[in-house]
Enzyme design. Structure first.
Site, PDB file in Angstrom:
ATOM      1  N   SER A 159       0.856  -1.189   0.000  1.00 53.12           N
ATOM      2  CA  SER A 159       0.000   0.000   0.000  1.00 53.12           C
ATOM      3  C   SER A 159       0.887   1.232   0.000  1.00 53.12           C
ATOM      4  O   SER A 159       1.662   1.419  -0.933  1.00 53.12           O
ATOM      5  CB  SER A 159      -0.950  -0.024   1.198  1.00 53.12           C
ATOM      6  OG  SER A 159      -1.860   1.059   1.138  1.00 53.12           O
ATOM      7  N   THR A 160       0.835   2.060   1.044  1.00 54.08           N
ATOM      8  CA  THR A 160       1.590   3.306   1.080  1.00 54.08           C
ATOM      9  C   THR A 160       3.085   3.047   0.891  1.00 54.08           C
ATOM     10  O   THR A 160       3.681   2.270   1.616  1.00 54.08           O
ATOM     11  CB  THR A 160       1.368   4.023   2.426  1.00 54.08           C
ATOM     12  OG1 THR A 160      -0.019   4.064   2.709  1.00 54.08           O
ATOM     13  CG2 THR A 160       1.926   5.430   2.382  1.00 54.08           C
ATOM     14  N   HIS A 185      -2.907  -0.947  -3.316  1.00 57.06           N
ATOM     15  CA  HIS A 185      -4.019  -0.026  -3.109  1.00 57.06           C
ATOM     16  C   HIS A 185      -3.842   1.218  -3.983  1.00 57.06           C
ATOM     17  O   HIS A 185      -3.208   2.193  -3.592  1.00 57.06           O
ATOM     18  CB  HIS A 185      -4.108   0.386  -1.637  1.00 57.06           C
ATOM     19  CG  HIS A 185      -4.333  -0.758  -0.714  1.00 57.06           C
ATOM     20  ND1 HIS A 185      -3.953  -0.744   0.617  1.00 57.06           N
ATOM     21  CD2 HIS A 185      -4.906  -1.980  -0.917  1.00 57.06           C
ATOM     22  CE1 HIS A 185      -4.290  -1.894   1.181  1.00 57.06           C
ATOM     23  NE2 HIS A 185      -4.861  -2.647   0.273  1.00 57.06           N
ATOM     24  N   MET A 277       0.076   1.065   5.016  1.00 56.29           N
ATOM     25  CA  MET A 277      -0.655   1.420   6.231  1.00 56.29           C
ATOM     26  C   MET A 277      -1.861   0.506   6.406  1.00 56.29           C
ATOM     27  O   MET A 277      -2.457   0.067   5.429  1.00 56.29           O
ATOM     28  CB  MET A 277      -1.100   2.878   6.143  1.00 56.29           C
ATOM     29  CG  MET A 277      -1.608   3.447   7.462  1.00 56.29           C
ATOM     30  SD  MET A 277      -1.694   5.260   7.402  1.00 56.29           S
ATOM     31  CE  MET A 277       0.046   5.687   7.371  1.00 56.29           C
ATOM     32  N   ASP A 280      -4.575  -4.704   5.953  1.00 55.89           N
ATOM     33  CA  ASP A 280      -4.994  -5.534   4.829  1.00 55.89           C
ATOM     34  C   ASP A 280      -3.865  -6.483   4.438  1.00 55.89           C
ATOM     35  O   ASP A 280      -2.724  -6.064   4.262  1.00 55.89           O
ATOM     36  CB  ASP A 280      -5.367  -4.655   3.636  1.00 55.89           C
ATOM     37  CG  ASP A 280      -5.925  -5.454   2.463  1.00 55.89           C
ATOM     38  OD1 ASP A 280      -6.502  -6.529   2.700  1.00 55.89           O
ATOM     39  OD2 ASP A 280      -5.785  -4.982   1.321  1.00 55.89           O
TER      40      ASP A 280
END
Length: 340
Positions: A159-160, A185, A277, A280
């Site tokens: 993600s991030t 994401h 972050m 998930d």
């Protein structure tokens, strides 16, 4: 208080962004300027915690300003991009340069000024402390590993910070890598541009996944952003199935959905959670390990955000952690190891 500087050449967009942040008591817009030059001047005398930065600016582009900023004084940056092919490509380049998030502009900001989740995205990004460029792993210096003969499926979630990290990881993948599938994401317009960018810079073929595609050696398939989750069908032939549905673990596509769909393959799967972050992927990675698959996570020191991997560690889902520079060789060794 999170001090935000808005940099966008459109007066309408500057007004829309300020209006969207005004109700947030913990966020203060300290300035709204139209160019990189004005932003640079403000940063010299005004305390700023986060930039909202347009990718297309007059004079020095937003991308050029971001690259200079990340070299001189790294700070959290959310890029503002049009939902066009060019805008998506520039947004992906920005994420690769170290931007934390990308915000899509509505087609008509005056008529569709909705940025309902902007304040929360600002809060999330403001918690991140980007590393200076000199501290990052340079994908151009990564040497591709030898070809790996393996039918095991490699499944990756991020993600991030994941665009930059995934580029570094795949730069060390050999042309004949294990079948690989990735859930990241990203909004719908950006995943096709990311797949194209990775395909240009990595030895394996990188594509955006589509319904019915078969996972094959030498290919990396990226889950498309949008309204569906990427899963892999249970059966002898690993085919992509795009499933509609609500967000799972807060996201769509969801890493948990992808990992859980692969867990029934047991020892034929190697799962990796990278920077990101939230949580998930933690439950899905646990399911892979419980079924006999191998599991790996990016360590805290090399992660932009040590969230998803930390959640997986807390559940006992991670077999081992490795820094970003060591992830590719470790992942490939696990994929090529004999037995389960």
């Amino acid at each position: 208080m999170i001090r935000v500087l808005i940099v966008d050449d459109s007066p309408t967009m500057r007004a829309v962004l300020q209006r969207a942040l005004r109700p947030a008591a913990d966020i203060a817009v300290v300035g709204a300027v139209a160019s990189a030059a004005e932003a640079g001047e403000m940063l010299d005398w005004c305390a700023v915690d986060l930039l909202l930065l347009d990718v297309a600016l007059p004079g020095m582009s937003g991308l050029a300003f971001l690259e200079r900023l990340m070299g001189d004084r790294p700070m959290p940056v959310i890029m503002i991009s049009a939902f066009t092919r060019s805008g998506a490509r520039q947004a992906v380049e920005a994420l690769a340069l170290g931007a934390i998030d990308c915000l899509g502009k509505p087609r008509n900001a005056a008529k569709d000024p909705s940025f309902g989740d902007l304040a929360e995205r600002v809060r999330t990004a403001a918690r991140v402390r980007p590393r200076p460029a000199r501290e990052r792993v340079d994908p151009a210096r990564m040497e591709a590993a030898p070809a790996v003969t393996s039918s095991r499926i490699v499944a990756i979630g991020a993600s991030t910070g994941g665009v930059e990290a995934l580029g570094t990881l795949l730069a060390a993948f050999p042309k004949h890598c294990p079948p690989t599938v990735v859930a990241l994401h990203l909004p719908a317009p950006f995943t096709a541009s990311l797949a194209a960018r990775l395909d240009r810079h990595a030895a394996p073929r990188v594509r955006e996944a589509a319904e019915g595609m078969v996972l094959a050696p030498g290919e990396v398939l990226l889950a498309p952003g949008g309204l569906r989750h990427l899963t892999i069908a249970v059966g002898e032939e690993p085919r992509c199935v795009l499933r509609p549905g609500a967000p799972v673990s807060g996201h769509r596509p969801s890493v948990d959905m992808l990992f859980r769909s692969l867990a029934p393959r047991g020892a034929d799967v190697v799962g990796l959670l990278m920077t990101g972050m939230g949580s998930d992927g933690a439950a899905g990675l646990q399911a892979i390990r419980a079924a006999g698959g191998r599991t790996l996570a990016q360590d805290a020191a090399s992660s932009v955000v040590y969230g998803m991997a930390r959640a997986a560690m807390a559940r006992g889902a991670v077999e081992r952690e490795r820094p970003l520079a060591d992830l590719a060789p470790t992942l490939l060794r696990l994929a090529a190891a004999p037995g389960g």
